[in-house]
Design an enzyme around this catalytic site. Structure first.
Site, mmCIF file in Angstrom:
data_model
loop_
_atom_site.group_PDB
_atom_site.id
_atom_site.type_symbol
_atom_site.label_atom_id
_atom_site.label_comp_id
_atom_site.label_asym_id
_atom_site.label_seq_id
_atom_site.Cartn_x
_atom_site.Cartn_y
_atom_site.Cartn_z
ATOM 1 N N CYS A 22 0.706 -1.185 -0.188
ATOM 2 C CA CYS A 22 0.193 0.057 -0.022
ATOM 3 C C CYS A 22 1.010 1.099 0.052
ATOM 4 O O CYS A 22 2.239 1.461 0.595
ATOM 5 C CB CYS A 22 -0.837 -0.225 1.122
ATOM 6 S SG CYS A 22 -1.484 -1.459 2.282
ATOM 7 N N ARG A 52 1.025 3.523 -5.768
ATOM 8 C CA ARG A 52 1.462 2.600 -5.407
ATOM 9 C C ARG A 52 -0.293 1.469 -4.739
ATOM 10 O O ARG A 52 0.327 0.876 -4.068
ATOM 11 C CB ARG A 52 2.007 3.090 -3.409
ATOM 12 C CG ARG A 52 2.727 3.675 -3.698
ATOM 13 C CD ARG A 52 3.531 4.083 -2.404
ATOM 14 N NE ARG A 52 4.332 4.066 -2.196
ATOM 15 C CZ ARG A 52 5.880 3.232 -1.876
ATOM 16 N NH1 ARG A 52 5.353 1.602 -1.626
ATOM 17 N NH2 ARG A 52 6.558 3.321 -1.718
ATOM 18 N N PHE A 238 -3.329 -1.687 -2.469
ATOM 19 C CA PHE A 238 -2.437 -3.053 -3.678
ATOM 20 C C PHE A 238 -2.975 -4.433 -3.148
ATOM 21 O O PHE A 238 -1.769 -5.143 -2.534
ATOM 22 C CB PHE A 238 -1.083 -2.781 -4.137
ATOM 23 C CG PHE A 238 -0.537 -3.470 -5.453
ATOM 24 C CD1 PHE A 238 -0.657 -5.152 -5.569
ATOM 25 C CD2 PHE A 238 0.278 -2.018 -6.298
ATOM 26 C CE1 PHE A 238 -0.502 -5.101 -7.166
ATOM 27 C CE2 PHE A 238 0.558 -3.084 -7.321
ATOM 28 C CZ PHE A 238 0.940 -4.499 -7.793
ATOM 29 N N ASN A 258 0.824 -0.919 5.586
ATOM 30 C CA ASN A 258 1.958 -1.120 5.046
ATOM 31 C C ASN A 258 2.572 -2.293 5.070
ATOM 32 O O ASN A 258 3.514 -1.911 5.638
ATOM 33 C CB ASN A 258 2.432 0.190 3.762
ATOM 34 C CG ASN A 258 3.522 -0.566 3.289
ATOM 35 O OD1 ASN A 258 2.829 -1.136 2.311
ATOM 36 N ND2 ASN A 258 4.371 0.254 2.157
ATOM 37 N N GLY A 259 2.816 -3.534 4.280
ATOM 38 C CA GLY A 259 3.330 -4.668 5.244
ATOM 39 C C GLY A 259 2.426 -5.514 5.254
ATOM 40 O O GLY A 259 1.360 -6.142 4.561
ATOM 41 N N GLU A 883 17.160 46.335 53.359
ATOM 42 C CA GLU A 883 17.854 45.898 53.738
ATOM 43 C C GLU A 883 19.380 45.644 53.011
ATOM 44 O O GLU A 883 20.346 44.363 52.841
ATOM 45 C CB GLU A 883 17.543 44.135 53.436
ATOM 46 C CG GLU A 883 16.931 43.654 52.305
ATOM 47 C CD GLU A 883 17.174 42.246 52.294
ATOM 48 O OE1 GLU A 883 18.070 41.813 52.081
ATOM 49 O OE2 GLU A 883 16.239 41.546 52.312
ATOM 50 N N GLN A 931 8.533 39.894 55.222
ATOM 51 C CA GLN A 931 8.633 40.967 54.385
ATOM 52 C C GLN A 931 7.330 40.870 54.122
ATOM 53 O O GLN A 931 6.660 39.271 53.380
ATOM 54 C CB GLN A 931 9.679 40.904 52.803
ATOM 55 C CG GLN A 931 9.165 42.217 52.027
ATOM 56 C CD GLN A 931 9.782 42.590 51.190
ATOM 57 O OE1 GLN A 931 11.451 41.672 51.076
ATOM 58 N NE2 GLN A 931 9.894 42.415 50.331
ATOM 59 N N LYS A 934 6.812 38.563 50.723
ATOM 60 C CA LYS A 934 7.072 37.570 50.964
ATOM 61 C C LYS A 934 7.509 36.867 52.165
ATOM 62 O O LYS A 934 8.595 36.813 52.102
ATOM 63 C CB LYS A 934 8.159 37.289 50.036
ATOM 64 C CG LYS A 934 9.206 38.597 49.610
ATOM 65 C CD LYS A 934 10.247 38.369 48.749
ATOM 66 C CE LYS A 934 11.332 39.480 48.817
ATOM 67 N NZ LYS A 934 12.321 39.639 47.767
ATOM 68 N N GLN A 940 15.175 39.481 47.084
ATOM 69 C CA GLN A 940 16.450 38.739 46.203
ATOM 70 C C GLN A 940 16.348 40.839 45.121
ATOM 71 O O GLN A 940 15.563 40.794 45.424
ATOM 72 C CB GLN A 940 15.251 37.785 45.534
ATOM 73 C CG GLN A 940 14.248 38.470 45.028
ATOM 74 C CD GLN A 940 13.501 37.342 44.509
ATOM 75 O OE1 GLN A 940 12.563 36.746 44.625
ATOM 76 N NE2 GLN A 940 13.329 36.838 43.122
#
Length: 1485
Positions: A22, A52, A238, A258-259, A883, A931, A934, A940
């Site tokens: 196929c 095919r 096919f 296919n196969g 800080e 703080q 956070k 940071q």
């Protein structure tokens, strides 16, 4: 009809010997976007593969061609409506594509037979449709054997049947139809016509005895533009025989092939042998729901089917068991795995395991399959069938037996490839774009979330960072739809126990979790380990499918739906939860050890129960029932997509979470180009990693290191949920102001559902909402800082216009329509006798109670920082350094008398720039425990904001991100805090010592501890304060409103008789005099203004402080942007004057003459009675407004007396007296004294005197030499100034050399000691914490965290514990002996040398940001040798002498620890010096 049948019966022909080959092709949009163009291109591929295929004696009759596509719902809905049939929503019905008999009578028999079985099996027959055909487009032979082709539409039988269950039911229905066809009493020839091409709710197959070019014209449906699919799987056949058949055309129901399958006979035999196992499988009974359904399936294989049809049957059954498409395909066709040298063992294990389950289907095969959601192409291990593919830049996939089957411009090709032997090509299950959008709306997604939160996580693997705090309303006060998650706030450790450091000390944390049934705690048996171990509580779809498939002794799972009916009435949500609880109990009784709570299946008639509600409901139900330990909970949800969500689900009992919609969203964002530079898998991995790190962070904020301990710990407080809801679903969770109940949660859930499935029918409503929770957007969430309030305040302050300020205050204070805060629910009582305004405390005195927030130098520019300091000093108020330290040049007054020194000097965990000179030039010293934006995390500062100047001030490396440790490493308990208060009071006895806390449940008791620990001021920050950089989840979900924190603090301090000895301050989005008045009435006599001060200075709330791109010159270190700063001290003076004036007017109205009179007078406040907001109506502020009377008559409820710090007992008074010659005349002195552990903070008061007199320079070296003997107390040598040298014979406790700034400390064991010094602890933990200069020589070993945050000291020690040199940013450390684990974690500057005599130091070294290398540079060698020589000289160290005696042998054993960024900076400096020298040598030319 078929002469080959007679030939097979009477002749030598055998149908089993037929073969076919196929052409196979696929066109797909890998984003899952449906279109008719995909189908047209599929036909183009099919036609270009036509060679095919083949034809027999009739040149117009092919061996077969076909196409498999997704169910075209809109097309079928239109066509069926024309027939009088109304189709339900997509996914709630299936379509059967049936080849019927052409004879009318026989056709009717089969028609009735199918209809009856559909109804007998509990499904609803909607109707039939004859498929329109053009017979002129096919050949003569094809017409002669053409069946009648019809479609049958079948609705699910019940509302609780999801798409997967419907698909299984349709499978069973088809099997029953096929097995019972004989009941129609058809002739063999008639029966030969019958075939069900497909019966599915996902796909439909159009195929026949056609040639490639005929199919599109023969099936008229396929030329209709309304027929759309995201993929087209095509096949041209096919065959070796010349008499084809309509049913033999491909694709089959799931695949095209296919196969050949060479092992077909054996495979069929074994599949027949396994049919008996169907009824014995508990897993299948669970999946199919009953044994009756299973009995209807056999035979699995249809006798006489081709190899492809048989393979299709086997694949279909495996899919029906719940396996994924790729899993099932790999079970059938194996790679050559046994001798594959480079194959991962995990993959080999997969094949080996499945080899024990079933034999592979072997042969030269290339198979493409689809379940309607995924496409899977697989090539056999020999690779004997070609298959090529390409992917275009617009996300189109083209796969085929040949290349060139579709015209694609070369410039549009992203990449090309081939399917390799034994390998698979898989497109993951993309949720179709429209369905994805609906689900995202149903679960409350927004464009803002995807942009601000999801994108950074998926791109970088880190949590999104934001800035400037949270000025949006509490969830219970918001007009916008809120997820249940948003009503919870994370708790965190402060003072009484420390948060953990999940960044630098990740080695002590664990995300490993175990789920399953726990055995009896008091027994020990092999069954106790019968649990499922997961490396992370966040799991992907693959891991979830494995969990769902568990069916082993002691490990069985069941999936329960978290869905409810939107049309089920007011109690639908409650009833569904109760049903879910009962199902969970029943599952445990049935022996299940893992319950998967799933909200998959959301649709028009199925609403997701909020995942947190369902998890909490089941968790607490099972606890009350006594069965919770018998089962693990896994949550499969489309709702969870950020850190807070995962933390909550785990906190309320989930052992694992599969965020399927979030993961699919990330994949789609990659596929649509919203995420660049990553594959979808990598982006998903990043997303999961970011959330894992975030969960670790949330856990560590409470001091919890293992997720196993965090699970079910409920470390949260609810804000806005009523007690009935809490008691039933979130038992023992604090919720102190009441709020909404289950009905309101249901209402918000239904609102989201309606926007997705009802309002979305209007095109304008189909897009995700933009969102406005994080940044102001017109028409979205209300923000307290918006263009109107910002403009009014800036105009008022700059023009000194009282009237405009009043307009600003009205906008901020009038929350009758837009309630944003708890204080917005309060009103002043009108029954108070007013006093004349001129009798009220003057503005100048009130302003002395004001402070600006702790915005650090580095977070904001020098100009903004200094402007605030000048303004606050002018009015007698206080600015705060934050800080980041402070430039000591600011301690000298300006020529005009202005003072740029901040009155409040902050001492945070990073200890940046904390020197004696810094501390002595303060009126207030503030210990930053937490703080507001956070809490529980360290500060940071992004590396791009650390320029040369900021690095100099902070004693750090320019260009390197700065992260403060989450805990103060000298505060692990309340007594440690008392010690730091004592330390600071010693260095600066005239300064008030503050402790900054953040509002949370229990903050009042912590404040009481602060008062008992001799703090002078306690600051209670609200959750909504600003910040220069913080994880977004922390900004939104940690901490409480200051109104609750201040009220609790006042109540607890008064009840404990402590209020009169400590000042209470608050901050957090204070803006107006009304805010200040309410804060005072609740209990705060001092008031902080942070964001408002920045707005007055020019901030326009762009919320990009962390990006260094502030266009008004405030939150940036960019020299060009800083030029744009337009703030003036006068603007701030004007603003604070207005605030004080407004506060005075309120005081006069309420009859208060002084601020002290109004402290704690909550009796003048009323909760707002005219609240119209539907959610706020349930709030109860009575507990917040409770007035605690003093326990002692006449005791003040404000600070009226000072703390007794006990400084008169300090040993330093004696040291100062003996050091008078050095202090007054710079004459050297030598002192010899005994010391004991009660002598704490020795040397600090003396160093303060030196700094006061001599500033940064201090005294000449060895001006004051002190010799002690004994055991020194805590903080020995703290803040030791230049010119002071201390020698101790004995040992020390913790925190030795804390903050030392230029002195020298030598510690040796008592000369009479007989132990080996280098094998014994001589000094305690956390020595030289935050040291900025000086030298230390330790003859013996140190404890944990030696030289943590060292930024300048040179130290030699003979052994250290864990976490040595952590967070170090400068200085030099030499270790002449053993080290503990995690050495140099977070070390971004300075150098360390470790004597690695045993050669095993590398296993204890943290290589995150530093390298390990030999000592080879001559400068390094000289530095190292010099320090060891000094050490030997001062201590007589035997290890030092041994090293020096055999230097050439010892040197190669030393390892140098070199931070990578520090090396970069040194190289850059060297290059600049070289360039400058070259320029000077050339005369500037």
């Amino acid at each position: 009809m078929n002469p080959l049948k007679d030939l097979a019966r009477w002749g030598l022909y055998s149908p089993e010997t037929e073969h076919d080959s196929c052409g196979v092709g696929v066109v797909a949009n890998i984003k899952g976007q449906k279109s008719h163009r995909i189908i047209e291109e599929g036909f183009e591929v099919l036609i270009n593969l036509g060679h095919r295929g083949a034809c027999g004696r009739d040149p117009e009759t092919g061996d077969g061609a076909g196409i498999l596509i997704q169910t075209p719902h809109e097309f079928f809905r239109r066509e069926c409506r024309a027939l009088g049939l109304e189709l339900p929503p997509e996914g709630e019905y299936g379509v059967g594509m049936v080849f019927m008999l052409p004879q009318a009578a026989a056709k009717q028999k089969v028609h009735d037979h199918i209809s009856r079985i559909i109804q007998d099996e509990g499904l609803e027959l909607l109707g039939w449709r004859d498929v329109p055909l053009d017979e002129s487009k096919v050949g003569r032979d094809a017409r002669a054997v053409r069946p009648h082709i019809a479609q049958v539409f079948i609705r699910r039988g019940s509302h609780d049947m999801d798409a997967a269950q419907l698909e299984r039911k349709l499978y069973v229905v088809r099997k029953v139809i096929e097995h019972t066809l004989k009941e129609c009493q058809l002739t063999e020839e008639e029966a030969d016509y019958f075939y069900v091409c497909s019966m599915s709710c996902n796909t439909v197959v159009y195929k026949g005895l056609l040639m490639a070019h005929q199919i599109a014209d023969f099936y008229l449906d396929l030329s209709d533009e309304a027929v759309e699919s995201a993929f087209a799987l095509v096949h041209s056949r096919f065959s070796t025989n010349t008499l084809g058949h309509w049913r033999l055309a491909h694709p089959y129901r799931y695949l095209a092939h296919n196969g050949e399958i060479n092992t077909l006979r054996g495979n069929l035999t074994w599949m027949r042998a396994r049919e008996a196992q169907l009824l014995m499988s508990a897993a299948l009974r669970k999946v199919f729901g009953s044994s009756d359904m299973l009995r209807q399936i056999p035979p699995i294989m249809t006798p006489g089917d081709s190899d492809t049809a048989s393979f299709d049957n086997a694949l279909e059954l495996l899919l029906m068991t719940g396996r994924d498409l790729d899993h099932a395909m790999l079970m059938l066709i194996h790679e050559a795995w046994n001798q594959h040298e480079t194959m991962p063992q995990e993959k080999k294990d997969f094949y080996e395991y499945h080899s024990a389950l079933m034999e592979p289907w072997d042969g030269p095969a290339m198979i493409v399959s689809s379940n309607g959601r995924s496409i899977c192409a697989l090539l056999d291990r020999n690779g004997l069938r070609p298959f090529r593919y390409l992917v275009t830049k617009d996300d189109k996939l083209v796969m085929a037996s040949e290349t060139g089957v579709l015209d694609v411009p070369p410039e549009d090709v992203r990449f090309k490839g081939r399917l390799q032997p034994g390998r698979m090509f898989l497109t993951v299950d993309p949720i179709p774009a429209e369905e994805l959008n609906r689900l995202q709306q149903a679960f409350g997604y927004s464009v803002e979330e995807l942009r601000l939160l999801t994108t950074p996580m998926a791109e970088n693997g880190y949590e999104a960072v934001g800035s400037m705090g949270n000025d949006a309303p509490l969830a219970v006060l918001s007009d916008q739809n809120q997820l249940l998650f948003n009503y919870f706030k994370q708790l965190f450790a402060q003072v009484t126990n420390p948060p953990l450091d999940a960044i630098r000390e990740e080695l002590v944390t664990s995300l490993v979790t175990f789920i399953g049934s726990e055995q009896n705690l008091f027994d020990e048996t092999p069954l106790h380990c019968r649990q499922l171990r997961l490396e992370s509580p966040i799991i992907d779809d693959v891991d979830l499918s494995k969990i769902k498939g568990l069916d082993q002794d002691g490990l069985r799972s069941v999936t329960l739906p978290m869905l409810f009916d939107p049309h089920g009435g007011d109690d639908s949500l409650r009833d569904s939860i109760e049903t879910l609880r009962k199902q969970a109990s029943d599952a445990i009784a049935d022996g299940c050890s893992i319950i998967v709570l799933s909200d998959r299946g959301v649709g028009p008639n199925d609403v997701p129960i909020p995942s947190l509600l369902a998890t909490g409901a089941v968790h607490h139900h099972l606890i009350r029932e006594g069965t919770r330990t018998k089962v693990g909970l896994v949550v499969e949800t489309g709702e969870a997509r950020e850190v807070h969500h995962f933390a909550l689900l785990i906190g309320y009992g989930a052992g694992a979470i599969n965020p399927y919609l979030a993961l699919e969203t990330v994949r789609t964002m990659v596929q649509t180009g919203q995420l660049n530079g990553h594959t979808a898998d990598y982006a998903v991995k990043n997303f999961v990693k970011a959330n894992e790190k975030g969960v670790l962070k949330v856990m560590s904020k409470m001091g919890i290191s293992a997720v196993q301990s965090y699970r079910g710990a409920q470390i949260f407080e609810a804000v806005g949920l009523n007690q009935d809801l809490i008691d039933d679903y979130f038992s023992s969770t604090p919720s102190r102001v009441g709020g909404i109940g289950l009905d309101a949660i249901g209402r918000e859930t239904l609102q989201r559902h309606r926007s997705a499935f009802e309002l979305a029918d209007v095109p304008a409503n189909r897009d995700l909402p933009m969102g406005g929770s994080y940044q102001w957007r017109r028409g979205e969430e209300h923000h307290q800082w918006n263009p109107d309030t910002i403009a009014k305040l800036q105009h008022a302050a700059r023009a000194n216009n009282w009237q405009v300020y009043q307009e600003f205050a009205k906008l901020s204070n009038d929350q009758s329509r837009k309630i944003a805060t708890l204080r917005g629910l309060l009103q002043f009582k009108q029954d108070r006798a007013p006093v004349p305004l001129d009798e009220v405390e003057p503005t100048s005195e009130i302003m002395k109670r004001f402070a600006t927030g702790a915005a650090s130098l580095g977070s904001i520019s020098r100009e903004a920082h200094e402007t605030m300091a000048i303004a606050m000093n002018r009015i007698g108020a206080r600015s705060n350094t934050g800080e980041g330290g402070e430039d000591y040049h600011r301690y000298k007054l300006d020529d005009n008398g202005d003072d740029r020194s901040s009155a409040i000097k902050q001492v945070a965990s990073g200890r940046f720039g904390v020197t004696p000179n810094y501390l002595i030039n303060a009126t207030d010293l503030q210990i930053k425990m937490a703080q507001g934006s956070k809490p529980g995390e360290g500060g940071q500062l992004p590396g791009h904001k650390v320029d040369e100047y900021i690095g100099w001030v902070r004693r750090t490396t320019p260009g390197v991100e700065l992260i403060s440790p989450p805990p103060h490493h000298d505060i692990y308990s309340i007594e440690d805090l008392a010690q730091l208060i004592h330390d600071l009071k010693n260095i600066n006895p005239d300064a008030r010592v503050h402790v900054k806390l953040v509002a949370e449940v229990g903050v009042g008791t912590v404040a009481a501890g602060v008062a008992k620990g001799h703090g002078d001021v306690v600051l209670i920050s609200g959750h909504d304060g600003g910040t220069g950089a913080s994880p977004e989840s922390s900004i939104k979900y940690a901490g409480l409103p200051w109104e609750l924190g201040i009220a609790e603090t006042q109540q607890v301090l008064v009840a404990n008789g402590l209020r009169s000895r400590i000042v209470v301050q608050t901050d957090g989005q204070l803006k107006t005099g009304r805010d200040a008045a309410i804060a005072a009435i609740l209990g705060a006599e001092e008031l902080g203004f942070a964001t408002s001060a920045l707005v007055v200075s020019g901030c326009i709330m762009l919320r990009k402080c962390h990006m260094n791109t502030c266009s008004v010159g405030i939150a940036t270190q960019d020299p060009e942007l800083r030029k744009k700063f337009a703030g003036e001290p006068e603007h701030l003076v004007n603003y604070f004057t207005f605030v004080a004036e407004e506060m005075r007017e309120i005081m006069a109205q309420l009859g208060f003459r002084t601020v002290n009179e109004m402290i704690g007078r909550v009796d003048v406040l009323d909760a707002h009675r005219a609240i119209e907001h539907w959610k706020a109506q349930g709030l109860d502020l009575s507990r917040m407004l409770y007035r605690q009377e003093p326990t002692t008559p006449g005791e003040n409820v404000y600070c009226s007396e000072g703390q007794d710090h006990g400084l008169e007992h300090a040993l330093d008074h004696q040291l100062i007296a003996l050091s008078e010659p050095a202090l007054e005349r710079r004459e050297p002195v030598e002192i010899k004294l005994p010391i004991r552990n009660s002598n704490r903070t020795v040397g600090a008061m003396l160093s303060g005197k030196i700094a006061k007199a001599y500033g940064e320079d201090g005294l000449p070296g060895d001006s004051i030499r002190i010799n002690f003997s004994g055991s020194a107390g805590q903080s020995f040598g703290a803040f030791l100034a230049k010119g002071v040298s201390i020698h101790l014979d004995g040992d020390t406790n913790d925190y030795m050399g804390k903050g030392m700034s230029g002195g020298r400390i030598v510690v040796c064991p008592d000369p009479k000691a007989t132990f080996v010094p280098e094998e014994n602890i001589i000094i305690g933990n956390v020595a030289m914490y935050g040291a900025t200069g000086g030298k230390a020589f330790i003859k013996g070993m140190a404890g944990e965290r030696f030289c943590v945050r060292n930024s300048g000291v040179h130290a030699v020690v003979e052994g250290v514990g864990d976490h040595g040199c952590e967070y170090m940013t400068g200085g030099v450390v030499v270790v002449l002996g053993q080290t503990g684990r995690n050495f140099a974690a977070g070390m971004s500057g300075g150098i360390a040398f470790v004597y690695d005599r045993d050669g095993d130091f590398s296993i204890r070294f943290n290589d995150g940001i530093a390298d390990l290398e030999p000592v080879q540079d001559p400068e390094d060698i000289a530095t190292l040798k010099s320090l060891i020589e000094e050490h030997a000289e001062h201590t007589g160290s035997m290890p030092a002498r041994k090293v020096l005696e055999d230097w050439s042998k010892a040197l190669p054993l030393f390892k140098k620890i070199m931070p990578r960024d520090y090396r970069r900076v040194l190289e850059e400096q060297k290059n600049r010096e070289t360039e400058s020298a070259a320029l000077a040598a050339s005369g500037g030319n």
